[in-house]
Write an enzyme that holds these catalytic residues in place. Structure first.
Site, PDB file in Angstrom:
ATOM      1  N   PHE A  89       0.830  -1.211   0.000  1.00  0.00           N
ATOM      2  CA  PHE A  89       0.000   0.000   0.000  1.00  0.00           C
ATOM      3  C   PHE A  89       0.863   1.259   0.000  1.00  0.00           C
ATOM      4  CE2 PHE A  89      -2.931  -3.203   1.716  1.00  0.00           C
ATOM      5  CZ  PHE A  89      -3.980  -3.035   0.851  1.00  0.00           C
ATOM      6  N   HIS A 132       0.131  -8.469  -1.755  1.00  0.00           N
ATOM      7  CA  HIS A 132       0.351  -8.329  -0.310  1.00  0.00           C
ATOM      8  C   HIS A 132       1.705  -8.912   0.083  1.00  0.00           C
ATOM      9  CE1 HIS A 132      -3.513  -6.701   0.349  1.00  0.00           C
ATOM     10  NE2 HIS A 132      -3.758  -7.213   1.546  1.00  0.00           N
TER      11      HIS A 132
END
Lengths: 329, 344
Positions: A89, A132
């Site tokens: 992110f 991720h």
């Protein structure tokens, strides 16, 4: 008999935050999920209760705004630590990290400081898949003006967070969820200077040099134990600080052992392992005498399903195999 | 809200002298001085871009001086303002050094960024201008962080972000507006809506031409004013500025509608790019913020045409002297390349 109290890597990070917030009034933390018990493992538990929600700030889903706000606060005399609970992110904030924070000092004449810490947590495996699972230290270590730190031990996890926050330049501090259960007995927390952070020899051996950082230091140490049982003594070098790179200890070790295996939990092409090997290759006194190899992730996005993960993520056994090949044993 | 700029976007409207209303005209003599100084400085830069003496990209704000100056009239040196690619005017409006600006666009060591930044990276921390960057929208969150620091300091300072209408298309803008609003941070968002982002008109980039509609979406007080009317720009901020100084102010969004007389970058007027620009440019010159303010000050008897002419002459002399000095300044030493990367 004295009872020893061991601190885990995750709790050591929390100890670093607690030291900073207690001793340095200009330090504060902001990021997503900081008031949640599960976002950042045990690394920040209840800090907002202990130090107040004005200094441990949970923010909207806004990586760019949060990271940029850290720069603005840093330019205004604060020492912000911006937390990105997954490196992936953090990619949304790359302009602020690479093109703003890292450039600011140089492009404004060399006198202005951006004492900002960006904490990016590496959080891969467990079938989390391609988005991720990234760490990307090679990317960030490429950037002039941006310190990159990767702690491998509980002590470093705590002390390098402190050093990063007291540093007058932007620092990317990359901790690793696969290290959170490591335990170590720690001395009391104290201020640490980033100038004192350089590669460390974690184990001494004469036959081969194993180079890594963060989680791969843990794997290298495990591999060194296995190699010792086979009669191969490994020198284990933990890089710790990836930018600016301080390669002297690596070169000293490589000159001694004549064999260097670089292990990096990032992709191969144009990566950190290549840089370490290039540093040996371009030195006339080393290039002829040192045999080099590297272990990295294959150049593919991280997979999801278990068998493919087993192919993607290397283990201590893989390091042992490659080291034996280098040593001809 | 009305989502059309209506007459504010009409090049044929608002050509008349500006109205002071309840405002004291006297401080606007200083405002006029700053506007003329910006105009003359940028004209000098344009000439030297044209001849190739200046090599770095220069984005000029000729025609937009009132927005920068009207905002700067409210600012003090402990505030923290950030600009973008077109920020000579912000820098000078806040009191940045003319010598330092000229030396910087020439890449000299005595420039405000030691010759490391050029036109697009200006800073004058001593007057509260903390830096400008050309990545569109990138300095908006940084200004929000300065506002966060101001809130923590509790001294009544404000973070200020100058940007154009193009930046309102960036994600950084929306994230920053939301963050400032939800945290009630003292941040002034100044959108100079000159209706062009590079060559493309706002009608081809946004569904409505009022950028302040985003302030509504982010629950933020706002105003949209004639950006070529320095009194209107100044007046729109009176209440917000009073709140910041009292330590009670949150974010405010100001949209100043204006027009750049020159093109996106360099000395040309870019009449060949973008819709309507060719037709509108001469009309917009009739909406000159400098002329309108000078006429108004003459009308109220605060500054005669003769005094204005003397002001212009003195500024021209200052610009010439400063430029000549800048040309004599040394370039950075080669070791500056590596010596300015890290803190010592």
């Amino acid at each position: 008999m004295t009872a020893t109290v061991k601190t885990s890597y995750g709790v050591a990070i929390r100890d670093g935050f607690a030291h900073l917030l207690a001793k340095h009034p200009k330090a504060f933390v902001m990021g997503q999920g900081l008031w949640s018990p599960w976002y950042v493992g045990n690394s920040m538990t209840n800090l907002e209760i202990e130090f107040g929600k004005e200094r441990v700030i949970d923010v909207p889903v806004s990586e760019v705004a949060t990271t940029g706000a850290g720069i603005g606060a840093a330019l205004s005399g604060y020492r912000p630590i911006v937390v990105h609970p997954r490196v992936d992110f953090m990619m949304l904030a790359v302009d602020q990290i690479v093109t703003q924070a890292a450039k600011w000092r140089s492009m404004f004449g060399g006198d202005v400081s951006v004492p900002l810490v960006i904490r990016g947590i590496i959080n891969r495996g467990g079938e989390q898949g391609a988005q991720h699972s990234q760490s990307l230290q090679s990317w960030f270590a490429h950037i002039p003006g941006l310190h990159v730190l990767m702690p491998a031990t509980p002590r470093d996890a705590r002390d390098m967070l402190i050093a990063a926050t007291l540093c007058d330049d932007p620092v990317l501090y990359m901790d690793d969820r696969w290290c959170y259960e490591l335990e170590e007995e720690l001395p009391p927390a104290a201020d640490v200077s980033i100038n004192d952070i350089a590669p460390l020899r974690r184990r001494t051996g004469k036959d081969i040099t194993l180079v890594g950082c963060g989680y791969t230091t843990k794997l290298n140490l495990e591999a060194a134990e296995l190699l010792a049982a086979l009669g191969i003594e490994a020198d284990v070098i933990d890089l710790r600080l990836l930018n600016p790179l301080k390669p002297a200890l690596v070169h000293e070790s490589a000159a001694k052992t004549g064999r260097m295996l670089v292990v990096d939990g990032d992709w191969r092409s144009c990566g950190l392992a290549a840089e370490i090997i290039a540093g040996v290759a371009e030195r006339p006194e080393l290039r002829a005498g040192v045999h080099c190899a590297r272990i990295t992730h294959p150049d593919a996005p991280a997979p999801t399903s278990k068998p493919l993960e087993q192919a993607f993520y290397f283990t201590a056994a893989d390091i042992v195999r490659e080291a034996r090949t280098l040593c001809g044993r | 809200m009305n989502q059309s700029l209506t007459s504010l976007a009409d090049a044929k409207a608002h050509h008349e002298p500006i109205a002071f209303g309840d405002a004291d005209p006297v401080p606007f003599v200083q405002a006029l001085h700053r506007m003329v100084r910006i105009r003359r400085a940028e004209e000098r830069i344009a000439e030297n871009v044209a001849t190739g003496v200046i090599k770095c990209p220069c984005h000029l704000a000729i025609g937009q001086e009132a927005a920068a100056v009207g905002v700067a009239m409210h600012l003090r040196s402990t505030d923290r303002a950030f600009g973008a690619h077109r920020s000579h005017a912000h820098f000078l409006a806040m009191g940045g050094s003319l010598d330092g600006l000229f030396a910087e666009v020439l890449g000299r060591d005595t420039g405000v960024s030691r010759g490391m930044g050029g036109s697009m990276h200006l800073a004058a921390k001593e007057v509260g201008f903390y830096g400008s960057v050309p990545i569109v929208g990138a300095s908006i969150p940084i200004a929000v962080g300065a506002g966060l620091a101001a809130q923590m300091d509790k001294k009544g300072d404000v973070g200020v972000s100058f940007f154009g209408d193009g930046a309102a298309e960036e994600g950084s803008f929306h994230e920053s507006m939301n963050l400032a609003s939800v945290m009630n941070l003292p941040v002034l968002f100044v959108c100079e809506n000159n209706m062009f982002a590079s060559h493309l008109h706002i009608s081809l980039r946004q569904p409505k031409n009022v950028v302040a509609r985003y302030a509504v979406a982010h629950a933020m007080p706002h105003a949209t004013v004639d950006g070529n009317d320095v009194v209107a720009v100044w007046s729109a901020l009176n209440a917000a500025a009073a709140a910041w100084r009292a330590g009670t102010g949150g974010p405010f969004f100001l949209e100043a509608v204006t027009y750049r007389w020159l093109g996106h970058v360099g000395h040309r007027d870019d009449q060949d790019v973008g819709v309507a620009r060719k037709d509108d440019l001469s009309d917009w010159k009739g909406r000159d913020p400098v002329r309108r303010l000078a006429e108004s000050l003459a009308t109220v008897g605060v500054l005669s045409p003769k005094e204005f002419a003397a002001m212009e002459s003195a500024i021209s002399d200052e610009v010439s002297t400063s430029w000549a000095k800048a040309l004599t300044q040394p370039f950075p030493e080669p070791n500056a390349l590596l010596n300015r990367v890290w803190a010592k």
